[in-house]
Design a protein around this motif. Structure first.
Motif, PDB file in Angstrom:
ATOM      1  N   VAL A   1       8.522   6.309   3.247  1.00 50.79           N
ATOM      2  CA  VAL A   1      10.603   5.907   3.920  1.00 50.79           C
ATOM      3  C   VAL A   1       9.800   6.497   5.972  1.00 50.79           C
ATOM      4  O   VAL A   1      10.589   6.118   6.652  1.00 50.79           O
ATOM      5  N   LEU A   2       9.099   6.855   6.196  1.00 48.95           N
ATOM      6  CA  LEU A   2       8.454   7.106   8.073  1.00 48.95           C
ATOM      7  C   LEU A   2       8.192   5.425   8.199  1.00 48.95           C
ATOM      8  O   LEU A   2       8.276   5.181   9.408  1.00 48.95           O
ATOM      9  N   PHE A   3       7.431   5.577   7.250  1.00 44.64           N
ATOM     10  CA  PHE A   3       6.772   4.016   7.451  1.00 44.64           C
ATOM     11  C   PHE A   3       7.409   2.689   7.654  1.00 44.64           C
ATOM     12  O   PHE A   3       6.897   1.765   8.118  1.00 44.64           O
ATOM     13  N   MET A   4       7.662   2.834   6.483  1.00 46.06           N
ATOM     14  CA  MET A   4       9.295   0.916   6.212  1.00 46.06           C
ATOM     15  C   MET A   4       8.986   1.156   7.623  1.00 46.06           C
ATOM     16  O   MET A   4       8.658  -1.310   7.765  1.00 46.06           O
ATOM     17  N   PRO A   5       9.901   1.361   8.391  1.00 44.10           N
ATOM     18  CA  PRO A   5      10.524   0.287   9.688  1.00 44.10           C
ATOM     19  C   PRO A   5       9.763   0.436  11.216  1.00 44.10           C
ATOM     20  O   PRO A   5      10.332  -0.420  11.287  1.00 44.10           O
TER      21      PRO A   5
ATOM     22  N   VAL B   1      -1.848   9.937   9.444  1.00 47.73           N
ATOM     23  CA  VAL B   1      -0.909  10.294  10.522  1.00 47.73           C
ATOM     24  C   VAL B   1       0.345  11.555   9.846  1.00 47.73           C
ATOM     25  O   VAL B   1       0.519  12.617  10.268  1.00 47.73           O
ATOM     26  N   GLY B   2       0.429  10.883   8.492  1.00 48.16           N
ATOM     27  CA  GLY B   2       0.948  11.425   7.827  1.00 48.16           C
ATOM     28  C   GLY B   2       0.839  13.266   7.149  1.00 48.16           C
ATOM     29  O   GLY B   2       0.673  14.752   7.642  1.00 48.16           O
ATOM     30  N   ILE B   3      -1.125  13.282   7.223  1.00 55.56           N
ATOM     31  CA  ILE B   3      -2.187  14.199   7.115  1.00 55.56           C
ATOM     32  C   ILE B   3      -1.757  14.822   8.312  1.00 55.56           C
ATOM     33  O   ILE B   3      -1.522  16.355   8.228  1.00 55.56           O
ATOM     34  N   VAL B   4      -1.502  14.447   9.174  1.00 54.65           N
ATOM     35  CA  VAL B   4      -1.424  15.490  10.618  1.00 54.65           C
ATOM     36  C   VAL B   4       0.248  15.910  10.751  1.00 54.65           C
ATOM     37  O   VAL B   4      -0.252  17.220  11.478  1.00 54.65           O
TER      38      VAL B   4
ATOM     39  N   MET C   1       0.634  -1.192  -0.274  1.00 56.66           N
ATOM     40  CA  MET C   1       0.003  -0.008  -0.474  1.00 56.66           C
ATOM     41  C   MET C   1       0.670   1.289   0.042  1.00 56.66           C
ATOM     42  O   MET C   1       0.751   1.999  -0.170  1.00 56.66           O
ATOM     43  N   LEU C   2       1.832   1.097   0.677  1.00 57.24           N
ATOM     44  CA  LEU C   2       2.905   2.106   0.389  1.00 57.24           C
ATOM     45  C   LEU C   2       3.469   2.775  -0.398  1.00 57.24           C
ATOM     46  O   LEU C   2       3.983   3.767  -1.067  1.00 57.24           O
TER      47      LEU C   2
END
Length: 552
Positions: free
Chosen positions: A292-296, A252-255, A89-90
């Motif tokens: 990049v933020l959520f992959m890890p 989370v990204g939008i906020v 999805m990412l």
């Protein structure tokens, strides 16, 4: 009056943009859908491959919703882990931004050529893939044409008081901009179309960069809602883990983006001062940053989703396995019995499909054919569940007899699924064609087909009994049924050619359809024989050979 004409023109061009986007998506799905699904399924071994696969498939499909539904189906069926599915999805979110990047440049002049090429390809109905790719070219041409005309209309009426009032009302509240774009994207089922609309407004200076970026955030939110709404709707919440996980990462990204909206706007303006390019660049940068933020962090996200959305079996869903107890795999003989019981459910479903198809030979109920197709989906789901259940048993825990029984169960289950596929992909389309053309079978042809359907149902019950008993006499009896079906096809072919020689063109079409059905029924019977009779006869042959060798 001029305002009404402007609104109609604006709505028409937006509709053309949406229709073009839809044509691209459906054309690609028809031309390459199964291949893309297979490619996506094979790429889900780890999160990084899954991310790249999701980006690539979505770049081709131009629909992150379609990719999301595929990934959700894989995860809900237990075919892949949740972490790679979330990584898909990412990647899909990034892939959906690539067409926006291309269309942010002035390529409207290519529209007539693309539509011309598309029409020429679309007329090649003999080649289905070329035909479907023609739909793609026409769709891209429509998108470019719609964008060009949209810019003309917007530029013409940009200075009107009503238009300025609406834009000023939206610009005063970024949250309102975000919500409006989210609703439009959810309703349109296309973030691409909405982002292109925002891009058009920004390129004319009708939206300032701050407002355009807030609207783009809303488009990203709206497209994440679609897989949640359109996905699995049963009581089993675990089937919604992938779309809800994707929605949470977007939120989370939008906020975070809203908190730093001023700084982000300044950075985008420093990178490029063109309004359309600002929107396209931010759209891509936002999705890359979220990835990049959520992959890890996908593992803890997946663990949280599993904890709060546990797996529950919906007893009302026939596609859910009932007897495949995971804990039974520690005792292989119990697990094999459970799998055998589950496979007998496939027999019941296939028997219902045969009965329904026999009824459809003379029925005019189109909905009945759709119901039969849904039963094939249930058959596929159960076969997949049995296959993955059995192949997950530790081979070291299996005796030689257990391994043989496991193989028998897999062969029988797969044979039933193949028989269902022949009904779904061959027989049902023939019956649908009969309805479209108003064809009626002659009484002798109808009687012969009815007899063969009854014989198939009997053979199916014999195959189920043979699956449980492994009786060699029953296996020989079932194997001899192939002769009867071969003779029926041969006699039907002879009668068909005889009618053609007599010039009986009125019955030629129905006899041709009759011939196709005879071939398909013979193929179904062959799958039943190959799935049950042949393995038993081969086993008996090997046993006899070993006894002869021992005596000598």
């Amino acid at each position: 009056m001029s305002v009404i004409i402007a609104l109609i023109a604006l709505a028409g061009h937006i509709a053309l943009l949406l229709w073009g986007t839809r044509m691209v998506q459906t054309g690609i799905q028809r031309a390459f859908g199964p291949s893309l699904r297979s490619f996506l399924g094979h790429a889900l071994s780890n999160r990084f491959k899954a991310f790249v696969a999701g980006m690539g498939v979505t770049a081709v499909l131009q629909s992150s919703t379609a990719t999301g539904l595929m990934a959700t189906g894989f995860a809900a069926g237990g075919l892949v882990d949740l972490v790679p599915a979330l990584a898909v999805m990412l990647g899909a979110n990034v892939g959906s931004t690539l067409i926006v990047q291309v269309l942010s440049f002035n390529v409207a002049a290519a529209s007539p050529a693309l539509i011309l090429i598309g029409v020429l390809m679309f007329r090649r109905v003999q080649n289905p893939q070329v035909h479907d790719l023609g739909r793609v070219f026409i769709g891209i041409g429509f998108m470019l044409l719609a964008l060009h005309q949209l810019l003309d209309v917007l530029e013409q009426y940009a200075g009107t008081a009503g238009f300025a009032y609406v834009l000023n009302a939206i610009s005063k509240a970024p949250a309102l901009s975000l919500l409006l774009a989210a609703i439009l994207t959810w309703a349109a089922h296309s973030s691409v179309a909405v982002v292109l609309l925002i891009m058009s407004l920004a390129s004319l200076g009708l939206l300032d960069p701050y407002q355009a970026i807030a609207l783009t955030l809303g488009a990203n939110l709206g497209t994440a809602i679609n897989p949640v709404v359109e996905g699995h709707s049963g009581a089993n919440l675990s089937a919604r883990r992938v779309p809800i996980g994707n929605l949470l990462t977007r939120v989370v990204g939008i906020v975070l983006a809203l908190l730093f909206l001023d700084q982000i706007t300044a950075a985008m303006m420093a990178l490029d001062d063109n309004g359309a390019r600002i929107v396209a660049n931010f759209h891509t940068a936002f999705n890359l940053t979220v990835a990049v933020l959520f992959m890890p962090m996908l593992t803890p996200v997946a663990n949280a989703l599993v904890k709060f959305m546990p797996h529950r079996i919906d007893e009302s869903d026939p596609g859910n396995p009932r007897y495949l107890d995971p804990s039974a795999k520690e005792t292989p003989i119990v697990a094999l019995q459970a799998a055998a019981r589950e496979v007998l459910r496939l027999v019941d479903i296939l028997e219902e499909m045969l009965a329904g198809t026999k009824t459809a030979l003379a029925s005019t109920d189109r909905k009945a054919l759709s119901a039969l197709r849904k039963q094939d989906t249930v058959l596929d789901r159960l076969n997949t569940a049995v296959k993955y259940y059995l192949t997950s048993i530790d081979p070291e825990e299996l005796s030689d007899a257990d391994k043989q029984r496991l193989e028998e169960i897999l062969i029988f289950s797969t044979g039933l699924e193949h028989a269902g596929d022949v009904l779904d992909q061959n027989v049902l389309p023939h019956l649908a064609k009969r309805l479209r053309r108003g064809i009626k079978f002659s009484k002798p042809a109808k009687r012969e087909l009815d007899d063969l359907f009854d014989r198939l149902a009997t053979n199916l019950r014999t195959a189920a009994a043979l699956f449980m008993s492994q009786d060699d006499r029953m296996a020989r009896m079932l194997a001899e049924e192939k002769v009867i079906f071969r003779k029926s096809e041969r006699d039907g072919t002879r009668a068909h050619f005889e009618r053609l020689r007599k010039g009986d063109l009125a019955s030629a079409e129905s006899s041709s359809l009759h011939l196709d059905l005879l071939r398909d029924l013979k193929q179904i019977n062959s799958h039943l024989v190959a799935a049950t009779a042949y393995p038993v006869l081969e086993q008996q042959g090997e046993l006899l050979q070993s006894r002869i060798s021992a005596r000598s």
